[in-house]
Design an enzyme around this catalytic site. Structure first.
Site, mmCIF file in Angstrom:
data_model
loop_
_atom_site.group_PDB
_atom_site.id
_atom_site.type_symbol
_atom_site.label_atom_id
_atom_site.label_comp_id
_atom_site.label_asym_id
_atom_site.label_seq_id
_atom_site.Cartn_x
_atom_site.Cartn_y
_atom_site.Cartn_z
ATOM 1 N N ILE A 13 48.928 -22.098 111.747
ATOM 2 C CA ILE A 13 49.124 -23.220 112.672
ATOM 3 C C ILE A 13 50.326 -23.004 113.589
ATOM 4 O O ILE A 13 50.547 -23.792 114.507
ATOM 5 C CB ILE A 13 49.290 -24.561 111.920
ATOM 6 C CG1 ILE A 13 50.539 -24.545 111.047
ATOM 7 C CG2 ILE A 13 48.047 -24.896 111.115
ATOM 8 C CD1 ILE A 13 50.839 -25.890 110.394
ATOM 9 N N SER A 14 51.073 -21.965 113.370
ATOM 10 C CA SER A 14 52.299 -21.708 114.135
ATOM 11 C C SER A 14 52.047 -20.745 115.284
ATOM 12 O O SER A 14 51.755 -19.565 115.053
ATOM 13 C CB SER A 14 53.377 -21.128 113.210
ATOM 14 O OG SER A 14 54.409 -20.509 113.945
#
Length: 201
Positions: A13-14
């Site tokens: 998700i980064s």
């Protein structure tokens, strides 16, 4: 000569983890280091460390988006922003945790690239299956599951991490050093080459 190792902590998700991931294979080869790709639970790490999301601070969110675009241009990699909270990375983290070595690296690079290049739409519930169809996933990979990423979360916290990408250089004499962010890979390079001082915790 002892081969140095780097622990590369990340979460799908980064976006900054994605940028670092695009550089890790060439970086490891150039410096003769072993890179251990370690998936973790970023929301959990941030909660445990007392950190807050850039999205929670308006000016920081605006800056981060511009910064990500600058970095993608600088690194010459495709990038399409995904709104925070759009997708759950844990199914992919479970697969990554169950894989080892080059298989894990291949899987992670494919997931990162497909997500953050805009190849697949993360808002779709079957985004991981779509990546599997588009990329060279082994049929066996999609059935794998592991909770290793939760243990990695605590290992990263113990190493001093508060976000990702976090990279821990296992230097000579057993002394480790934490570096945070794709922008600190140049400092890791200096440390590996003996051109920069290691500041031990």
């Amino acid at each position: 000569m002892t081969t140095r190792k780097i622990d590369f902590y990340f979460d799908f998700i980064s976006p900054y983890s994605y940028l670092a991931a695009t550089q890790m294979p060439a970086f490891a080869a150039e410096h003769g280091v072993e890179a251990d790709w370690l998936p973790l639970n970023l929301p959990r790490l941030m909660k445990l460390s007392g950190n807050t999301s850039p999205a929670a601070v308006k000016n920081k969110a605006i800056y981060s988006l511009r910064d990500l675009k600058r970095w993608s241009l600088f690194l010459n990699v495709p990038f399409r922003m995904i709104r925070p909270g759009t997708f759950d990375s844990r199914p992919a983290l479970r697969i990554a945790g169950a894989l080892q070595g080059d298989e894990r690296k291949t899987f992670c690079m494919d997931v990162f690239d497909a997500l953050w290049s805009g190849e697949v739409d993360a808002k779709r519930s079957n985004w991981l299956e779509e990546i599997a169809e588009k990329r060279s996933f082994s049929d066996d990979w999609m059935g794998l599951t592991s909770e290793e990423f939760e243990a990695n979360t605590h290992a990263a916290l113990n190493a001093g991490a508060f976000g990702v990408p976090s990279l821990v250089l296992h230097a000579d004499k057993g002394r480790d050093e934490l570096f945070f962010g794709v922008d600190h890979m140049a400092l890791i390079s200096r440390a590996i080459r003996g051109q920069g001082d290691i500041i031990y915790r």
